[in-house]
Motif scaffolding. Structure first.
Motif, short mmCIF file in Angstrom:
data_model
loop_
_atom_site.label_atom_id
_atom_site.label_comp_id
_atom_site.label_asym_id
_atom_site.label_seq_id
_atom_site.Cartn_x
_atom_site.Cartn_y
_atom_site.Cartn_z
N TYR A 10 20.79 36.62 -19.69
CA TYR A 10 22.17 36.97 -20.02
C TYR A 10 22.32 37.31 -21.50
O TYR A 10 23.01 38.27 -21.87
CB TYR A 10 23.10 35.81 -19.66
CG TYR A 10 23.65 35.87 -18.26
CD1 TYR A 10 24.57 36.85 -17.90
CD2 TYR A 10 23.28 34.95 -17.30
CE1 TYR A 10 25.09 36.91 -16.62
CE2 TYR A 10 23.79 34.99 -16.02
CZ TYR A 10 24.69 35.97 -15.68
OH TYR A 10 25.20 36.03 -14.41
N PRO A 38 23.59 47.04 -19.36
CA PRO A 38 24.08 45.66 -19.51
C PRO A 38 25.59 45.55 -19.33
O PRO A 38 26.07 44.54 -18.81
CB PRO A 38 23.66 45.30 -20.94
CG PRO A 38 22.52 46.18 -21.25
CD PRO A 38 22.81 47.46 -20.54
N GLN A 86 17.48 32.06 -17.01
CA GLN A 86 18.57 32.97 -16.66
C GLN A 86 19.53 33.16 -17.82
O GLN A 86 20.03 34.27 -18.05
CB GLN A 86 19.31 32.44 -15.45
CG GLN A 86 20.32 33.43 -14.89
CD GLN A 86 20.90 32.97 -13.57
OE1 GLN A 86 20.89 31.79 -13.26
NE2 GLN A 86 21.40 33.91 -12.78
N ARG A 87 19.77 32.11 -18.59
CA ARG A 87 20.66 32.25 -19.74
C ARG A 87 20.06 33.15 -20.81
O ARG A 87 20.78 33.88 -21.50
CB ARG A 87 20.96 30.87 -20.32
CG ARG A 87 21.75 29.97 -19.39
CD ARG A 87 22.32 28.79 -20.11
NE ARG A 87 23.15 27.97 -19.23
CZ ARG A 87 23.92 26.98 -19.63
NH1 ARG A 87 23.97 26.67 -20.93
NH2 ARG A 87 24.63 26.28 -18.77
N LEU A 130 21.59 38.36 -10.41
CA LEU A 130 22.05 37.35 -11.35
C LEU A 130 23.18 36.50 -10.76
O LEU A 130 23.32 35.32 -11.12
CB LEU A 130 22.53 38.02 -12.64
CG LEU A 130 21.43 38.64 -13.51
CD1 LEU A 130 22.06 39.40 -14.68
CD2 LEU A 130 20.48 37.58 -14.02
N ALA A 133 23.06 42.92 -11.16
CA ALA A 133 24.17 41.98 -11.18
C ALA A 133 24.17 41.11 -9.92
O ALA A 133 24.50 39.91 -9.99
CB ALA A 133 25.49 42.73 -11.31
N THR A 148 28.97 41.27 -12.32
CA THR A 148 28.60 39.91 -11.93
C THR A 148 29.80 39.07 -11.50
O THR A 148 29.75 38.40 -10.46
CB THR A 148 27.83 39.21 -13.08
OG1 THR A 148 26.65 39.97 -13.38
CG2 THR A 148 27.44 37.80 -12.67
N PHE A 161 21.08 40.74 -22.23
CA PHE A 161 22.02 41.77 -21.83
C PHE A 161 23.20 41.85 -22.79
O PHE A 161 23.79 42.92 -22.97
CB PHE A 161 22.54 41.49 -20.42
CG PHE A 161 21.52 41.77 -19.35
CD1 PHE A 161 20.69 42.88 -19.43
CD2 PHE A 161 21.39 40.94 -18.26
CE1 PHE A 161 19.75 43.15 -18.46
CE2 PHE A 161 20.45 41.20 -17.28
CZ PHE A 161 19.63 42.30 -17.38
N LEU A 162 23.56 40.74 -23.40
CA LEU A 162 24.69 40.73 -24.32
C LEU A 162 24.36 41.39 -25.65
O LEU A 162 25.24 41.95 -26.30
CB LEU A 162 25.15 39.29 -24.57
CG LEU A 162 26.05 38.66 -23.51
CD1 LEU A 162 26.26 37.18 -23.82
CD2 LEU A 162 27.39 39.37 -23.43
N LEU A 167 27.23 42.91 -16.70
CA LEU A 167 28.17 41.86 -17.09
C LEU A 167 29.56 42.09 -16.49
O LEU A 167 30.32 41.13 -16.32
CB LEU A 167 28.27 41.81 -18.62
CG LEU A 167 26.98 41.41 -19.34
CD1 LEU A 167 27.17 41.48 -20.85
CD2 LEU A 167 26.55 40.01 -18.93
#
Length: 277
Positions: A105, A149, A101-102, A93, A90, A156, A108-109, A153
């Motif tokens: 993300y 993840p 980078q997106r 990021l 985290a 971060t 991880f989602l 999230l």
């Protein structure tokens, strides 16, 4: 001049639906709670008598002490490993910008947004292939897939809320990266770490699918043991099953109340970064 506030029909519908849901939920939970203390309950509003013997019977018959110990071991191991992996990730990021980078993300989602069964079966197949499933290590590894993840999230936004100038000042004074993280960032991140820990703990105790697919009789957590006893053949007193369900529900409620007292929902929203002039 007095003004009357008139609720819109849509608002009445929404509140009616909410109240209807809460009443049904209270009825289901209340019936299980009453049944766990009832001696006999047939065709009457309340049981013929009340007793606590079903809890002691469930404790001995289902081996609840062993189940609770296994549940605690799995949950604490998942929390510790998720923090050790998720907090540094985290930080990267939150402080670095890199191509793709997106996409990271989004990756991880996916374990959080997707139903666990969609990736749980292939994951369990791989773990059984390499003899990692069927015991505690497999249950822990499976639960790490959505937990790491989740920590990333969650942490971060907390890291983004810390001014990077504090870190630069510490480095100018001669502090190394490890010292900055241990002495500067760690104390500031205690609320976020507590929030992530409690939320991962609740999620792990309540995780059924991944644990069910990778656990055996000795490594089953409380929720899996509850399902196994309900679905297994044989004659069992319904009250003892209800007693075990009450133990599970009470455990989850305590953790949820603790989480709500520690977690500030506004801190879980990432701060919008200001563009440099």
């Amino acid at each position: 001049m007095n003004r009357r506030i008139v609720a819109r029909p849509a608002a009445w519908i929404v509140w009616g639906a909410v109240i209807f849901f809460l009443l049904n939920l209270a009825g289901v939970v209340g019936s299980v709670l009453v049944s766990s203390f009832g001696t006999r309950w047939f065709d009457t509003w309340f049981p013929q008598g009340f007793t606590t013997q079903w809890y002691s019977q469930a404790w001995d018959e289902f081996g609840l002490l062993h189940v609770l110990v296994v549940t605690l071991e799995v949950s604490l191991a998942v929390v510790v490993i998720s923090l050790l992996v998720g907090v540094p990730a985290a930080y990267v990021l939150a402080r670095r910008r890199f191509p793709g980078q997106r996409i990271v993300y989004l990756a991880f989602l996916l374990p959080i947004l997707m139903p666990p069964m969609t990736y749980g079966i292939p994951l369990a197949t791989v773990l059984y292939k390499y003899d990692l499933a069927g015991h505690l290590s497999g249950v822990i590894l499976a639960n790490l897939v959505p937990s790491v993840p989740f920590v990333i999230l969650t942490m971060t936004p907390f890291i983004e809320q810390i001014d990077p100038a504090i870190e630069r000042a510490a480095r100018m004074c001669g502090a190394r990266t490890g010292q900055v993280f241990a002495r500067i960032l760690a104390p500031l991140l205690v609320p976020g770490i507590l929030a992530a820990s409690i939320l991962v703990l609740v999620r792990t105790i309540g995780m059924f699918e991944l644990t069910f697919l990778t656990a055996d009789e000795e490594s089953s957590t409380l929720v899996v043991k509850l399902y196994a006893e309900m679905a297994s053949p044989g004659i069992r007193a319904q009250q003892s099953i209800d007693a075990m369900a009450v133990v599970y529900t009470a455990t989850m409620l305590v953790l949820l109340v603790l989480a709500l007292r520690i977690v500030n929902p506004t801190q879980l929203v990432a701060r919008v970064r200001e563009e440099a002039d």
